[in-house]
Design a protein around this motif. Structure first.
Motif, PDB file in Angstrom:
ATOM      1  N   ALA A 197     -19.394  13.587  10.234  1.00  0.00           N
ATOM      2  CA  ALA A 197     -20.408  13.268   9.210  1.00  0.00           C
ATOM      3  C   ALA A 197     -19.817  11.426   9.557  1.00  0.00           C
ATOM      4  CB  ALA A 197     -20.067  13.620   8.037  1.00  0.00           C
ATOM      5  N   LEU A 198     -20.870  10.938   9.254  1.00  0.00           N
ATOM      6  CA  LEU A 198     -20.911   9.408   8.964  1.00  0.00           C
ATOM      7  C   LEU A 198     -20.322   8.844   7.885  1.00  0.00           C
ATOM      8  CD1 LEU A 198     -21.139   6.430  10.487  1.00  0.00           C
ATOM      9  CD2 LEU A 198     -23.506   6.625   9.559  1.00  0.00           C
ATOM     10  N   VAL A 199     -19.121   8.551   7.787  1.00  0.00           N
ATOM     11  CA  VAL A 199     -18.291   8.091   6.302  1.00  0.00           C
ATOM     12  C   VAL A 199     -18.046   6.489   6.826  1.00  0.00           C
ATOM     13  CG1 VAL A 199     -16.571   8.324   5.047  1.00  0.00           C
ATOM     14  CG2 VAL A 199     -17.387  10.371   6.157  1.00  0.00           C
ATOM     15  N   THR A 200     -18.767   5.820   5.892  1.00  0.00           N
ATOM     16  CA  THR A 200     -18.477   4.355   5.988  1.00  0.00           C
ATOM     17  C   THR A 200     -17.987   3.685   4.900  1.00  0.00           C
ATOM     18  OG1 THR A 200     -20.632   3.601   5.315  1.00  0.00           O
ATOM     19  CG2 THR A 200     -20.304   3.947   7.637  1.00  0.00           C
ATOM     20  N   ALA A 201     -17.555   2.495   4.859  1.00  0.00           N
ATOM     21  CA  ALA A 201     -16.923   1.984   3.794  1.00  0.00           C
ATOM     22  C   ALA A 201     -17.102   0.307   3.824  1.00  0.00           C
ATOM     23  CB  ALA A 201     -15.214   1.893   3.853  1.00  0.00           C
ATOM     24  N   VAL A 202     -17.009  -0.011   2.521  1.00  0.00           N
ATOM     25  CA  VAL A 202     -16.999  -1.531   2.260  1.00  0.00           C
ATOM     26  C   VAL A 202     -15.714  -2.114   1.653  1.00  0.00           C
ATOM     27  CG1 VAL A 202     -18.397  -3.081   0.570  1.00  0.00           C
ATOM     28  CG2 VAL A 202     -19.535  -1.274   1.793  1.00  0.00           C
ATOM     29  N   VAL A 203     -15.152  -2.819   2.071  1.00  0.00           N
ATOM     30  CA  VAL A 203     -14.221  -3.583   1.577  1.00  0.00           C
ATOM     31  C   VAL A 203     -14.552  -4.763   0.708  1.00  0.00           C
ATOM     32  CG1 VAL A 203     -11.778  -4.870   2.056  1.00  0.00           C
ATOM     33  CG2 VAL A 203     -12.654  -2.910   3.655  1.00  0.00           C
ATOM     34  N   ASP A 204     -13.986  -4.479  -0.555  1.00  0.00           N
ATOM     35  CA  ASP A 204     -14.343  -5.495  -1.525  1.00  0.00           C
ATOM     36  C   ASP A 204     -13.181  -6.319  -2.291  1.00  0.00           C
ATOM     37  OD1 ASP A 204     -17.025  -5.910  -3.728  1.00  0.00           O
ATOM     38  OD2 ASP A 204     -14.912  -6.683  -4.487  1.00  0.00           O
ATOM     39  N   ARG A 205     -13.064  -7.487  -2.074  1.00  0.00           N
ATOM     40  CA  ARG A 205     -11.906  -8.257  -2.381  1.00  0.00           C
ATOM     41  C   ARG A 205     -11.868  -8.703  -3.804  1.00  0.00           C
ATOM     42  NH1 ARG A 205      -9.108  -8.710   2.338  1.00  0.00           N
ATOM     43  NH2 ARG A 205     -10.478  -8.062   4.106  1.00  0.00           N
ATOM     44  N   GLY A 206     -12.768  -8.200  -4.784  1.00  0.00           N
ATOM     45  CA  GLY A 206     -13.092  -8.707  -6.018  1.00  0.00           C
ATOM     46  C   GLY A 206     -11.828  -7.844  -7.023  1.00  0.00           C
ATOM     47  N   PRO A 250       0.920  -1.231  -0.090  1.00  0.00           N
ATOM     48  CA  PRO A 250       0.134  -0.092   0.114  1.00  0.00           C
ATOM     49  C   PRO A 250       0.806   1.304   0.145  1.00  0.00           C
ATOM     50  CG  PRO A 250       0.065  -1.059   2.115  1.00  0.00           C
ATOM     51  CD  PRO A 250       1.062  -1.520   1.375  1.00  0.00           C
ATOM     52  N   ARG A 251       2.311   1.248  -0.114  1.00  0.00           N
ATOM     53  CA  ARG A 251       3.066   2.445   0.019  1.00  0.00           C
ATOM     54  C   ARG A 251       2.826   3.708  -1.073  1.00  0.00           C
ATOM     55  NH1 ARG A 251       8.366  -0.678   1.030  1.00  0.00           N
ATOM     56  NH2 ARG A 251       7.725  -1.798  -0.762  1.00  0.00           N
ATOM     57  N   ALA A 252       2.226   2.987  -2.108  1.00  0.00           N
ATOM     58  CA  ALA A 252       1.775   4.031  -3.242  1.00  0.00           C
ATOM     59  C   ALA A 252       0.666   4.886  -3.133  1.00  0.00           C
ATOM     60  CB  ALA A 252       2.046   3.202  -4.552  1.00  0.00           C
ATOM     61  N   TYR A 253       0.304   4.301  -2.081  1.00  0.00           N
ATOM     62  CA  TYR A 253      -1.664   4.768  -1.847  1.00  0.00           C
ATOM     63  C   TYR A 253      -1.844   5.595  -0.662  1.00  0.00           C
ATOM     64  CZ  TYR A 253      -2.199   1.288  -5.621  1.00  0.00           C
ATOM     65  OH  TYR A 253      -1.999   0.477  -6.659  1.00  0.00           O
ATOM     66  N   GLY A 254      -2.732   6.521  -0.649  1.00  0.00           N
ATOM     67  CA  GLY A 254      -3.536   6.863   0.680  1.00  0.00           C
ATOM     68  C   GLY A 254      -4.343   5.524   1.262  1.00  0.00           C
ATOM     69  N   LEU A 255      -4.114   5.755   2.731  1.00  0.00           N
ATOM     70  CA  LEU A 255      -4.830   4.656   3.261  1.00  0.00           C
ATOM     71  C   LEU A 255      -6.264   4.975   3.857  1.00  0.00           C
ATOM     72  CD1 LEU A 255      -1.684   2.947   4.917  1.00  0.00           C
ATOM     73  CD2 LEU A 255      -2.642   2.666   2.720  1.00  0.00           C
ATOM     74  N   VAL A 256      -6.949   4.188   4.173  1.00  0.00           N
ATOM     75  CA  VAL A 256      -8.364   4.336   4.884  1.00  0.00           C
ATOM     76  C   VAL A 256      -8.755   3.329   5.794  1.00  0.00           C
ATOM     77  CG1 VAL A 256     -10.727   4.853   4.170  1.00  0.00           C
ATOM     78  CG2 VAL A 256      -9.234   5.258   2.438  1.00  0.00           C
ATOM     79  N   PRO A 257      -8.370   3.584   7.034  1.00  0.00           N
ATOM     80  CA  PRO A 257      -8.485   2.752   8.256  1.00  0.00           C
ATOM     81  C   PRO A 257      -9.852   2.832   8.555  1.00  0.00           C
ATOM     82  CG  PRO A 257      -7.111   4.553   9.022  1.00  0.00           C
ATOM     83  CD  PRO A 257      -7.293   4.818   7.566  1.00  0.00           C
ATOM     84  N   THR A 258     -10.472   1.860   8.970  1.00  0.00           N
ATOM     85  CA  THR A 258     -11.828   1.687   9.517  1.00  0.00           C
ATOM     86  C   THR A 258     -11.961   1.009  10.754  1.00  0.00           C
ATOM     87  OG1 THR A 258     -12.308  -0.232   8.455  1.00  0.00           O
ATOM     88  CG2 THR A 258     -12.854   1.679   7.314  1.00  0.00           C
ATOM     89  N   ASP A 259     -13.090   1.253  11.649  1.00  0.00           N
ATOM     90  CA  ASP A 259     -13.208   0.492  12.819  1.00  0.00           C
ATOM     91  C   ASP A 259     -14.108  -0.922  12.538  1.00  0.00           C
ATOM     92  OD1 ASP A 259     -15.994   1.069  12.640  1.00  0.00           O
ATOM     93  OD2 ASP A 259     -16.030   2.418  14.278  1.00  0.00           O
ATOM     94  N   LEU A 260     -14.222  -1.473  13.448  1.00  0.00           N
ATOM     95  CA  LEU A 260     -14.869  -2.935  13.306  1.00  0.00           C
ATOM     96  C   LEU A 260     -16.152  -2.926  12.447  1.00  0.00           C
ATOM     97  CD1 LEU A 260     -13.935  -5.116  16.244  1.00  0.00           C
ATOM     98  CD2 LEU A 260     -12.929  -5.188  13.875  1.00  0.00           C
ATOM     99  N   SER A 261     -16.912  -2.036  12.939  1.00  0.00           N
ATOM    100  CA  SER A 261     -18.399  -1.745  12.150  1.00  0.00           C
ATOM    101  C   SER A 261     -18.300  -1.194  10.771  1.00  0.00           C
ATOM    102  CB  SER A 261     -19.198  -0.611  12.959  1.00  0.00           C
ATOM    103  OG  SER A 261     -18.644   0.670  12.860  1.00  0.00           O
ATOM    104  N   GLY A 262     -17.098  -0.740  10.047  1.00  0.00           N
ATOM    105  CA  GLY A 262     -16.918  -0.316   9.054  1.00  0.00           C
ATOM    106  C   GLY A 262     -17.103   1.315   8.993  1.00  0.00           C
TER     107      GLY A 262
END
Ligand code: GTP
Length: 358
Positions: free
Chosen positions: A209-218, A141-153
């Motif tokens: 604000a509520l910003v959530t994420a979905v991790v998709d491994r496809g 991931p060194r070439a990218y900005g990272l987006v950490p999330t908590d367990l709820s996403g």
């Protein structure tokens, strides 16, 4: 959710010289302009209206969309000056028909992905998020900005590219596809450049604000570089990348009018464009030949892109290079590892052996 904004106004500098004549989303990938893959995937996921946010070479989109029937309503919004990713989304607002609480899908125009679009929107609505991001895990991931999330996403931060191992707190990166509550778009400043990644998203977190994420491994690929562009095109032809717009899957794709000599070898998911010619004894592997390109006898084109009407001389070897539209490469040359030839340039016979380590 019926509406989407497709961000297609960037200059595509990493793909020069191909993007001098054609904006990146209009370059042919797997036989059709890249943007067609995205539009048809969105259509199949239930999107019925797309605002194309254009700026650089907007006329190329307009000309194409005037003729195309992709089974979906397409509206073109053109910025006089490029407004950046966030500014472009804000500029598209008057073209949207969604109500303030409705969901608007936003796509970067250079991301090839198999993400479950419907699932992303369902998550957004089920969590009543202000914005939902699609994240993809990457090995390095060194070439990218990272987006950490908590367990709820819930998104915790938007971090710049990590420079030390300690800064790699997650492998999940912003994959370039979002769902916005429309009223959030209203709040983006109008009439000036805004980066959604650097300004809008961090600002939303700061404001609670509520910003959530979905991790998709496809499947996910950013087609921003020549190497990725070729890979994406080959993956589409081979059937490894999902798109309803690929004419047919196979070891190669020859478009109407293409001519491939019987002793030539074409494989690895290569595309031979309209009226392009591959002559006797030539080898084309894992490459993209744009319309009207001509590969002479015994030339080898490996992992490369050959622009519209470009000519590759007999016995010449191209490996990992980009040849601009209309360029003429004489016979017996060898171009390797990242060489780029500008549109219309001419190289004499046997005069060049280029590689990054020579
Ligand atoms: P590079 O110059 O090679 O980095 O490519 P790019 O111009 O596409 O930039 P980048 O990959 O960062 O852009 C991400 C997406 O946003 C792409 O689909 C661009 O077309 C789009 N984009 C970037 N800037 C603008 C802009 O000012 N206006 C619009 N409408 N879209 C933009």
């Amino acid at each position: 959710m019926t509406e989407a904004v497709l961000l297609v106004g960037g200059q595509g500098t990493r793909l020069r010289p191909l993007t001098i004549n054609t904006p990146k989303p209009m370059l042919p990938v797997g036989g059709v302009p890249f943007t067609v893959h995205q539009i048809t995937r969105a259509r199949d996921a239930g999107v019925t209206r797309i605002v194309l946010a254009t700026s650089y070479r907007a006329e190329v989109f307009r000309d194409f969309m005037d003729e195309a029937d992709l089974g979906i309503e397409i509206v073109i919004a053109t910025e006089d000056e490029p407004l950046g990713t966030g500014g472009a989304i804000r500029h598209a607002l008057p073209y949207l028909e969604s109500g303030p609480d409705e969901s608007v899908l936003v796509f970067n125009g250079d991301v090839l992905t198999g993400v479950d679009i419907r699932g992303l929107v369902d998550h957004h609505q089920a969590t009543s998020s202000d914005v939902t991001l699609y994240l993809t895990p990457v090995e390095d991931p060194r070439a990218y900005g990272l987006v950490p999330t908590d367990l709820s996403g819930r998104v915790l931060a938007f971090l710049e590219k990590p420079t030390t191992d300690e800064e790699i707190v997650t492998n999940n990166i912003n994959a370039g596809c979002y769902v916005f509550k429309r009223s959030i778009i209203d709040a983006i400043p109008a009439g000036r450049p805004v980066s959604v990644e650097r300004e809008t998203f961090p600002g939303l977190l700061e404001a609670g604000a509520l910003v959530t994420a979905v991790v998709d491994r496809g499947y996910w690929l950013d087609l921003g570089t020549p190497l990725a562009f070729v890979q994406g095109s080959c993956d589409l032809v081979l059937g490894a990348a999902p798109s309803p717009a690929v004419p047919r899957h196979g070891d190669f794709l020859a478009l109407p009018g293409a001519s491939i000599a019987s002793s030539a070898q074409v494989h690895g998911g290569s595309v031979v464009g309209r009226d392009a010619v591959v002559s006797d004894g030539a080898v084309v592997n894992g490459s993209v030949l744009f319309d009207g390109a001509r590969i002479a006898e015994g030339a080898h084109v490996i992992g490369s892109i050959v622009g519209v009407g470009a000519v590759i001389g007999a016995g010449t070897v191209l490996r990992g290079v980009v040849i601009g539209d209309g360029a003429v490469i004489g016979r017996g040359n060898e171009l390797l590892s990242g060489a780029r030839v500008w549109p219309g340039a001419e190289l004499a016979d046997g005069c060049v052996r280029f590689s990054s380590d020579s």
